[in-house]
Scaffold this motif. Structure first.
Motif, PDB file in Angstrom:
ATOM      1  N   GLU A 154       0.952  -1.056   0.254  1.00  0.00           N
ATOM      2  CA  GLU A 154       0.264  -0.209  -0.198  1.00  0.00           C
ATOM      3  C   GLU A 154       0.375   1.173  -0.169  1.00  0.00           C
ATOM      4  OE1 GLU A 154      -2.953  -0.066   2.595  1.00  0.00           O
ATOM      5  OE2 GLU A 154      -3.264   1.607   2.927  1.00  0.00           O
ATOM      6  N   ALA A 155       2.414   1.541   0.433  1.00  0.00           N
ATOM      7  CA  ALA A 155       3.140   2.285   0.549  1.00  0.00           C
ATOM      8  C   ALA A 155       2.961   2.530  -0.577  1.00  0.00           C
ATOM      9  CB  ALA A 155       3.877   1.892   1.942  1.00  0.00           C
ATOM     10  N   LEU A 156       3.952   1.586  -1.624  1.00  0.00           N
ATOM     11  CA  LEU A 156       4.143   1.550  -2.151  1.00  0.00           C
ATOM     12  C   LEU A 156       3.372   2.408  -3.696  1.00  0.00           C
ATOM     13  CD1 LEU A 156       6.176  -1.653  -3.512  1.00  0.00           C
ATOM     14  CD2 LEU A 156       7.491   0.479  -3.529  1.00  0.00           C
ATOM     15  N   GLU A 157       1.675   1.666  -3.272  1.00  0.00           N
ATOM     16  CA  GLU A 157       1.150   2.230  -3.757  1.00  0.00           C
ATOM     17  C   GLU A 157       1.051   3.768  -3.779  1.00  0.00           C
ATOM     18  OE1 GLU A 157      -3.413   1.744  -4.507  1.00  0.00           O
ATOM     19  OE2 GLU A 157      -2.094  -0.090  -4.523  1.00  0.00           O
ATOM     20  N   LYS A 158       0.740   4.762  -2.073  1.00  0.00           N
ATOM     21  CA  LYS A 158       0.362   5.534  -2.174  1.00  0.00           C
ATOM     22  C   LYS A 158       1.096   6.606  -1.602  1.00  0.00           C
ATOM     23  CE  LYS A 158      -3.968   4.597   0.139  1.00  0.00           C
ATOM     24  NZ  LYS A 158      -4.149   4.099   1.531  1.00  0.00           N
ATOM     25  N   TYR A 159       2.364   6.404  -0.717  1.00  0.00           N
ATOM     26  CA  TYR A 159       4.262   7.035  -0.683  1.00  0.00           C
ATOM     27  C   TYR A 159       4.886   6.337  -1.346  1.00  0.00           C
ATOM     28  CZ  TYR A 159       0.632   7.454   3.040  1.00  0.00           C
ATOM     29  OH  TYR A 159      -0.670   7.666   3.182  1.00  0.00           O
ATOM     30  N   PRO A 160       5.357   6.366  -2.608  1.00  0.00           N
ATOM     31  CA  PRO A 160       6.313   5.615  -3.640  1.00  0.00           C
ATOM     32  C   PRO A 160       7.757   6.332  -3.049  1.00  0.00           C
ATOM     33  CG  PRO A 160       4.670   6.697  -5.103  1.00  0.00           C
ATOM     34  CD  PRO A 160       3.801   6.550  -3.533  1.00  0.00           C
ATOM     35  N   GLU A 161       7.720   7.414  -2.990  1.00  0.00           N
ATOM     36  CA  GLU A 161       8.550   8.524  -2.989  1.00  0.00           C
ATOM     37  C   GLU A 161       9.658   8.003  -1.886  1.00  0.00           C
ATOM     38  OE1 GLU A 161      10.733  10.003  -5.559  1.00  0.00           O
ATOM     39  OE2 GLU A 161       8.396   9.551  -6.459  1.00  0.00           O
ATOM     40  N   ILE A 162       9.090   8.087  -0.320  1.00  0.00           N
ATOM     41  CA  ILE A 162       9.278   7.397   0.873  1.00  0.00           C
ATOM     42  C   ILE A 162       9.766   6.336   0.241  1.00  0.00           C
ATOM     43  CG2 ILE A 162       9.261   7.550   3.076  1.00  0.00           C
ATOM     44  CD1 ILE A 162       6.979   8.862   3.341  1.00  0.00           C
ATOM     45  N   PHE A 186      10.602 -10.248  -2.505  1.00  0.00           N
ATOM     46  CA  PHE A 186       9.423 -10.146  -0.998  1.00  0.00           C
ATOM     47  C   PHE A 186       7.739  -9.521  -1.629  1.00  0.00           C
ATOM     48  CE2 PHE A 186      11.064  -5.694  -2.039  1.00  0.00           C
ATOM     49  CZ  PHE A 186       9.487  -4.776  -2.366  1.00  0.00           C
ATOM     50  N   SER A 187       7.079 -10.001  -0.220  1.00  0.00           N
ATOM     51  CA  SER A 187       5.469  -9.936  -1.118  1.00  0.00           C
ATOM     52  C   SER A 187       5.306  -8.942  -0.040  1.00  0.00           C
ATOM     53  CB  SER A 187       5.447 -11.222  -0.618  1.00  0.00           C
ATOM     54  OG  SER A 187       5.299 -12.261   0.578  1.00  0.00           O
ATOM     55  N   GLU A 188       5.116  -8.941   1.419  1.00  0.00           N
ATOM     56  CA  GLU A 188       4.034  -8.455   2.086  1.00  0.00           C
ATOM     57  C   GLU A 188       5.255  -7.661   3.242  1.00  0.00           C
ATOM     58  OE1 GLU A 188       2.748  -5.667   1.866  1.00  0.00           O
ATOM     59  OE2 GLU A 188       1.230  -6.561   0.941  1.00  0.00           O
ATOM     60  N   GLY A 189       4.433  -7.127   4.089  1.00  0.00           N
ATOM     61  CA  GLY A 189       5.922  -6.250   4.753  1.00  0.00           C
ATOM     62  C   GLY A 189       4.813  -4.975   5.427  1.00  0.00           C
ATOM     63  N   SER A 190       5.226  -4.946   6.415  1.00  0.00           N
ATOM     64  CA  SER A 190       5.344  -3.257   7.404  1.00  0.00           C
ATOM     65  C   SER A 190       5.571  -2.197   6.574  1.00  0.00           C
ATOM     66  CB  SER A 190       4.524  -2.960   9.039  1.00  0.00           C
ATOM     67  OG  SER A 190       3.859  -4.347   9.172  1.00  0.00           O
ATOM     68  N   PHE A 191       5.259  -0.988   6.714  1.00  0.00           N
ATOM     69  CA  PHE A 191       5.562  -0.114   6.608  1.00  0.00           C
ATOM     70  C   PHE A 191       5.210   0.995   7.716  1.00  0.00           C
ATOM     71  CE2 PHE A 191       5.551   4.205   4.753  1.00  0.00           C
ATOM     72  CZ  PHE A 191       7.029   4.753   4.511  1.00  0.00           C
ATOM     73  N   VAL A 192       6.178   1.632   8.545  1.00  0.00           N
ATOM     74  CA  VAL A 192       5.702   2.869   8.639  1.00  0.00           C
ATOM     75  C   VAL A 192       6.473   4.492   8.954  1.00  0.00           C
ATOM     76  CG1 VAL A 192       5.855   2.882  11.831  1.00  0.00           C
ATOM     77  CG2 VAL A 192       5.233   0.420  11.115  1.00  0.00           C
ATOM     78  N   TYR A 193       6.226   5.018   8.945  1.00  0.00           N
ATOM     79  CA  TYR A 193       6.672   6.666   8.025  1.00  0.00           C
ATOM     80  C   TYR A 193       5.920   7.290   9.907  1.00  0.00           C
ATOM     81  CZ  TYR A 193       7.682  10.941   6.408  1.00  0.00           C
ATOM     82  OH  TYR A 193       8.672  12.191   6.533  1.00  0.00           O
ATOM     83  N   ILE A 194       7.503   7.822  10.280  1.00  0.00           N
ATOM     84  CA  ILE A 194       6.737   8.766  11.737  1.00  0.00           C
ATOM     85  C   ILE A 194       7.246  10.396  11.314  1.00  0.00           C
ATOM     86  CG2 ILE A 194       7.501   9.183  14.074  1.00  0.00           C
ATOM     87  CD1 ILE A 194       6.204   6.353  13.227  1.00  0.00           C
ATOM     88  N   PRO A 195       6.094  11.300  10.965  1.00  0.00           N
ATOM     89  CA  PRO A 195       7.112  12.391  10.950  1.00  0.00           C
ATOM     90  C   PRO A 195       7.673  12.581  11.533  1.00  0.00           C
ATOM     91  CG  PRO A 195       4.999  12.395  11.246  1.00  0.00           C
ATOM     92  CD  PRO A 195       5.126  10.955  11.541  1.00  0.00           C
ATOM     93  N   LYS A 196       8.283  14.283  11.244  1.00  0.00           N
ATOM     94  CA  LYS A 196       8.961  15.416  12.072  1.00  0.00           C
ATOM     95  C   LYS A 196       8.392  15.675  13.423  1.00  0.00           C
ATOM     96  CE  LYS A 196      11.769  18.819  11.855  1.00  0.00           C
ATOM     97  NZ  LYS A 196      12.346  19.980  10.023  1.00  0.00           N
ATOM     98  N   ASP A 197       9.207  15.269  14.395  1.00  0.00           N
ATOM     99  CA  ASP A 197       8.508  15.895  15.885  1.00  0.00           C
ATOM    100  C   ASP A 197       7.248  15.228  16.240  1.00  0.00           C
ATOM    101  OD1 ASP A 197      10.534  17.916  15.769  1.00  0.00           O
ATOM    102  OD2 ASP A 197       9.189  19.238  14.393  1.00  0.00           O
ATOM    103  N   THR A 198       7.299  13.700  16.542  1.00  0.00           N
ATOM    104  CA  THR A 198       6.410  12.751  16.608  1.00  0.00           C
ATOM    105  C   THR A 198       6.528  11.758  17.111  1.00  0.00           C
ATOM    106  OG1 THR A 198       5.183  13.492  14.429  1.00  0.00           O
ATOM    107  CG2 THR A 198       4.428  11.654  15.648  1.00  0.00           C
ATOM    108  N   VAL A 199       5.671  12.059  18.670  1.00  0.00           N
ATOM    109  CA  VAL A 199       5.929  10.150  19.387  1.00  0.00           C
ATOM    110  C   VAL A 199       4.577   9.659  19.115  1.00  0.00           C
ATOM    111  CG1 VAL A 199       5.558   9.138  21.626  1.00  0.00           C
ATOM    112  CG2 VAL A 199       7.032  12.093  21.040  1.00  0.00           C
ATOM    113  N   CYS A 200       5.000   8.379  18.127  1.00  0.00           N
ATOM    114  CA  CYS A 200       3.833   7.374  17.512  1.00  0.00           C
ATOM    115  C   CYS A 200       3.311   7.191  19.390  1.00  0.00           C
ATOM    116  CB  CYS A 200       4.355   6.405  17.168  1.00  0.00           C
ATOM    117  SG  CYS A 200       3.111   5.253  16.827  1.00  0.00           S
TER     118      CYS A 200
END
Lengths: 480, 422, 249
Positions: A154-162, A186-200
């Motif tokens: 899904e990340a490849l679809e929505k956030y390909p640049e990152i 590789f088939s699948e996996g998780s993608f996590v992106y935490i933006p600047k100054d953010t505590v998840c």
């Protein structure tokens, strides 16, 4: 009862050894360029991804399987594995309610709530079944904070640049045999992106489940933490019992920028093979690496390794940013015929970088448990510090424990200390428990848990209890 | 022993031919050497030693100062290049035999043969030694004999008319039941051309035998390889101390096999490394049987562009219960251009054992330096004193007073330049 | 309530206990004294079922049950408690958790619910106070890094928590300074009750100044060679053990 009786190891049945009756579509066995193209096509990937996969595949073809580990296993026929399997009933999931009920039941049996009503408080879960992510909870709530937590496809679809920017930036496809294989298929996996100054705002968690027989699971996880941000992530793994060995060759990449902090915890409980014969079980050949790219960044690995027939894994840290910190806390428990070769690599590159390694290996049955680790302090890493402690506990006389550290220091302003020792459970200790009315089995698990306390306390609280219980489970019938 | 009678064993060099069994062993060793091959960096245990490195060898030739303290009480074996010259003491003849192999092949064939037919695994040079050594020296201490003074093995390299193709010395030391002795090995070089030296010491300690073995090495040949193999029987005791003082390339391979219970082995070493010195120290401790104690402490002081590699593998076999092994490898890094590698390793197949290892890399403790400064020492003197203390700890493990004193002097001399160093 | 009959035990071929007979009635305190090597410590080990002595002969009845047929933990749950001479260190295992585990094992045996950590914490505070022990004891690992005296106090703390019916103290006075001895001994003395039995194994009689025994036995060469009242302990202190041993022969 004497400790000799401890050697009578029976081992309790693998709790997660059921196979779910879910229709899966498995592509034919074997690996060639067409398979790579097919996987990419199935996942509707952008072109750069296909090119990346092909590059990796062509590189993989030039490599041979590594043989330097202290592991014994028959040669893997890479053409006897299917590289992609997905549950059939699956178009685009609109809500959790659309998840195949059988799948839901599977994850519930595993104790992983993917239906949001039953969700774990404050833990977002991404559930991966064979090659596909089936459910991710709390997605929207996380997005409110700008946190992206979704399947990699899904990340490849929505956030390909990152993805394009960071995928392969920590573990290049040329890194090793299994990393190259993973990059190709590789088939699948998780993608996590935490933006600047953010505590998840919550714990993130992925559960992996291998269900289909004779498939390999090649997931790929990418976590990027921007400046001044923070995340805690946990993965858990199970697989059904099959006579045949299943291959799991994952790649995990972590990137921490200035002042960012990533805590990555693993509770690994793949099927370890038949306790008596050692037949079947997962081959867990994993490349995990984190890059402390930014100043004062921190990456902390905590792993509880209890499953798999063979584990081959060294979660590592590249300490590039000045003042960055790498940590590795590990409990590896092997029983029966399991073999584990695990440890870490700490590369000190930036100034005043610090690393801590605490490893606890427990061998029982006929298992072999090896710690293998590297601490390299480069010339540029002035003021670097490392402390390593790796202890082994042997239960019974048929198991082995090995400690193979590599230390390489190249400047005169750094300090390093390495300690290793064997610890034994004495008859007097067990007797002491018994004299207070505590049975032998509880005594043993309590002592083992005590041995691991330094590592357990690093786990997120939700999972520390789970880890303790898992260990007790794995040691059941070790005495008696 | 003032009336000792020196008998030089004279062997007719030109007409000598090895006995058939020896020729056979040499052939086998040669084949094994070829099998393993000349080591290169792809071999794990040879990773950091580049034998093809383009070193300006001649620049590094340093003549060893001749050191001879009062040694009237000593017995000695002198190797001139490949050939031993043994002094035999009549007074002790029945209890202590010191002779060269060629004179002993007849009488002590089995002893020598069994020693020659083994080699250390992973070390091709031990096979090369077996294939190439010219003559060897046998030191045999008979049952119950306690040799008082130290036995000195002086390994000298001299200029020969023809350039030598490596020097391979061979020494077999056997202590029978209850025997005791001290053996001191030193090197002297009179060369002005670089040479490859490959020494092999085989130590056999029978029941309740006690040996102190001190190996010193000082700047001489660019390549100096030492293989020490010790087999330790029941209740035997070995105290081993090595002292490496700035050789260009030194490689030590030490193997200890425990074959009888309740034996005690203490291994210790100190290496002072400067300029481009490289020291590769490999231990293989094999606890084949239980209830033995083995402690290992190897320290290194690194300056300039020196390099040290320590690899200590302790293996505890299944059922070798009651094994107690401790290993430590402290390194003092005094230069940013130096590099220290450490690989303390444990391979344990028994559950009732106590094994521990540790390695440290670091500098002098600033608190300690400050403490000495506060007592009036200047910084460099304080540092020199602490460095000395770090090394002296090892020298003090030498029990033989004469040798300890001699090593102490070498250490003081070796460290004297440290005062000005920083 | 506690009845040892013709108890024999050996290490290898060597017989250490050569037929011990001893009966302790409810409410009684007995002391066993004896020189080094007389078999005192072996007796404690045999009674608790230490793995060094699995093959003991004779019988040991506690409230009618033969302990020799039970595993060590079952013996404990029957109400047998030993304050060890050398309590073993257990690194990594929290003292409070250990106590709670043991306490809950007893609760389970009695068909009661396990006590949760909070309730247990209250319960234990009161016990700590009795022994003038600091709360920090609970946070440490079982006996790990404890001084000799701390270990002994910890044993008595466990005694108070588990409330066993039959208590054996094995050289509990050794390693204690005079103040600690007083606290420990007074606590044990206060533990005396009409339905409880106490067996004090000791080399010296000083502990018996605080815990006054009803009967004193002398153990020599694996046998009880003399029994008497409290005055026997004083006599032993005065004259040593030689005369008893000689008398026995």
């Amino acid at each position: 009862m004497s400790l000799e009786e401890i050697e009578k190891i029976a081992g309790q049945n693998y709790k997660y050894g059921f196979k779910s009756d879910i229709e899966t579509e498995v592509i034919p066995k074997g690996l060639n360029e067409d398979v790579v193209r097919l996987i990419s096509e199935r996942k509707k990937e952008p072109k750069f991804m296909l090119e990346y996969r092909l590059k990796a595949y062509n590189h993989w073809k030039t490599l041979t399987e590594p043989d330097w580990t202290h592991l014994e296993y028959p040669t893997i026929d890479f053409n006897d594995i299917s590289y992609y399997a997905e549950p059939k009933k699956k178009e685009k999931l609109e809500s959790m309610d659309d998840v195949d009920p059988e799948l839901k039941r599977t994850f519930e049996k595993l104790g992983i709530p993917i239906v949001e009503q039953k969700r774990l408080a404050n833990v977002a879960v991404d559930a991966i079944f064979d090659s596909v992510s089936v459910a991710t909870t709390y997605k929207d709530k996380l997005l409110e904070h700008g946190v992206v937590f979704c399947p990699l496809s899904e990340a490849l679809e929505k956030y390909p640049e990152i993805v394009k920017k960071y995928l392969g930036s920590v573990v290049p496809h040329t890194d090793n045999f299994y990393a190259a294989l993973n990059a190709a298929v590789f088939s699948e996996g998780s993608f996590v992106y935490i933006p600047k100054d953010t505590v998840c705002p919550m714990e993130l968690s992925t559960y992996f489940r291998i269900n289909a027989e004779e498939t390999g699971q090649f997931e790929r996880t990418l976590i990027v933490c921007e400046e001044n941000s923070k995340v805690s992530y946990l993965e858990g793994c199970t697989a059904p019992m099959f006579d045949k060995n299943q291959l799991h060759a994952a790649v995990v990449e972590l990137v921490a920028l200035d002042n960012a902090e990533i805590k990555y915890s693993t509770v690994q409980n793949w099927y370890a093979g038949d306790p008596k014969t050692g037949k079947g079980g997962i081959y867990n050949f994993v490349t995990k690496r984190g890059k402390c790219a930014g100043k004062s960044s921190k990456i902390s690995w905590t792993q509880i390794e209890t499953g798999s027939a063979i584990t081959w894994k060294y979660p590592s840290c590249l300490l590039i940013g000045d003042d960055s910190v790498g940590e590795f806390y590990s409990v590896a428990l092997t029983n029966h015929h399991q073999q584990a070769d695990t440890g870490t690599k700490m590369y000190h590159i930036g100034k005043n970088t610090k690393s801590t390694i605490i490893s606890k290996g427990i061998s029982a049955g006929k298992s072999i448990n090896t710690y293998r680790g590297l601490v390299q302090i480069n010339k540029s890493a002035k003021g670097a510090e490392n402390f390593t402690q790796c202890d082994s506990m042997l239960i019974g006389s048929d198991c082995s424990a090995n400690t193979f550290p590599y230390i390489d220091v190249r400047n005169a302003q750094s300090t390093l200390g390495h300690e290793a020792a064997t610890v034994k459970v004495t008859e007097d200790q067990i007797h002491y428990f018994q004299q207070r009315g505590i049975n032998m089995e509880d005594a043993l698990t309590t002592i083992v848990n005590g041995f691991c306390a330094d590592v357990f306390k690093e786990l997120p609280t939700e999972f520390a209890v789970e880890a303790t219980q898992l260990l007790s489970l794995k040691l059941e019938n070790t005495v008696g | 022993m003032s009336n000792r009678n020196e008998t030089k064993m004279v062997v007719d060099k030109k007409n000598y031919i090895d006995p058939d069994w020896l020729l056979e062993i040499r052939q086998e060793a040669k084949a094994l050497f070829k099998d393993i091959g000349f080591p290169n960096s792809r071999h794990e245990t040879w990773k950091y030693l580049n034998l093809d490195q383009d070193l300006d060898l001649e620049r590094h030739i340093k003549k060893t100062p001749i050191r001879r303290t009062e040694r009237d009480e000593c017995v000695s074996v002198l190797f001139k290049n490949n050939t031993p010259e043994c002094e035999s003491i009549l007074a002790n003849k029945n209890d202590l035999i010191i002779t060269n192999f060629r004179s002993a092949y007849a009488e002590h064939k089995e002893l020598i043969k069994s020693s020659l037919s083994k080699g250390l695994l992973q070390n091709p040079f031990s096979y090369l030694n077996t294939a190439q050594f010219d003559d060897g020296a046998l030191i045999l201490v008979k049952e119950g004999c306690k040799v008082e003074g130290p036995i000195i093995i002086d390994l000298q390299t001299h200029v020969e008319e023809e350039r030598l193709k490596g020097i391979h010395t061979r020494t077999l030391i056997v202590l029978e039941k209850g025997a005791s002795a001290t053996v001191f090995v030193q090197h002297h070089s009179f060369l002005d051309k670089p040479e490859f030296v490959n020494d092999y010491f085989d130590i056999v300690l029978k029941e309740e035998a006690t040996l102190e073995f001190i190996l010193t090495q000082e700047g001489d040949q660019p390549y100096r390889f030492e293989t020490i193999k010790a087999s330790i029987d029941t209740k035997a005791n070995l105290n081993y101390v090595s002292f490496v003082n700035d050789c260009l390339v030194t490689r030590h391979d030490m193997g200890v096999d425990f074959i009888g219970e309740k034996a005690v082995v203490n291994l210790a070493g100190i290496a002072l490394l400067s300029s481009e010195s490289q020291y590769f120290n490999h231990l293989y401790i094999d606890h084949k049987v239980g209830n033995c104690d083995c402690s290992q402490v190897f320290k290194t002081i690194l300056r300039d562009k020196s390099l040290s590699e320590f690899s200590g593998l302790v293996v505890v076999a299944k059922h070798a219960h009651g094994t107690n092994s401790t290993q430590s490898n402290p390194n003092l890094l005094l230069s940013d251009n130096a590099r220290a590698l450490s690989r303390p390793q444990l391979r344990i197949d028994a559950d009732d054992v106590e094994c521990a290892h540790g390695a440290t890399m670091g500098q002098l403790n600033p608190e300690e330096v400050f403490y000495l400064e506060s007592r009036g020492l200047n910084k460099s003197a304080a540092r020199a004193l602490l460095t000395f203390g770090f090394a002296e700890d090892i020298i003090q493990r030498i029990k033989q007073p004469l040798i300890q004193h001699e090593c102490d002097l070498i250490l003081r001399e070796g460290l004297s330049s440290y005062d000005k160093h920083r | 309530m506690f009845n040892i009959k013709d108890l024999k035990a050996s290490i290898g071929d060597k017989e250490i206990l050569k037929g011990i007979n001893l009966t302790i009635n409810p409410g009684e305190v007995h002391a066993i004294m004896g020189p080094n090597g007389s078999g005192k410590s072996t007796l404690a080990k045999v009674l608790t079922g230490h793995p060094d002595f699995t093959e003991a002969e004779g019988s040991v009845l506690l409230k009618g049950k033969n302990l020799l047929e039970l595993d060590p933990d079952e013996r404990a749950l029957e109400g047998l408690f030993l304050a060890f001479q050398y309590p073993v260190e257990i690194p990594g295992v929290n003292n409070e958790e250990f106590l709670r585990m043991a306490y809950n094992a007893k609760m389970k045996k009695n068909g009661k619910d396990a006590v949760d950590p909070l309730d247990f914490s209250d319960f234990i505070q009161e016990k700590l106070a009795k022994l003038s022990m600091d709360e920090s004891f609970l946070e440490r690992n079982v006996n790990h890094g404890f001084s000799g005296g701390e270990k002994k106090r910890n044993e008595i703390l466990q005694l108070l928590v588990l409330e066993p019916e039959m208590v054996i103290l094995d050289e509990t006075d050794s390693g204690l300074d005079i103040d600690a001895l007083r606290i420990v001994a007074k606590t044990v003395d206060a533990y005396r009750r009409a339905d409880r039995g106490i067996l004090v194994i000791t080399h010296y009689q000083r502990l018996l100044d605080y815990i006054k025994p009803d009967i004193v036995h002398v153990l020599a060469n694996g046998k009880i060679v003399k029994s008497g009242d409290k005055s026997l302990a004083l006599e032993l202190e005065d004259k040593g053990y030689d005369w008893v041993e000689a008398e026995a022969k």
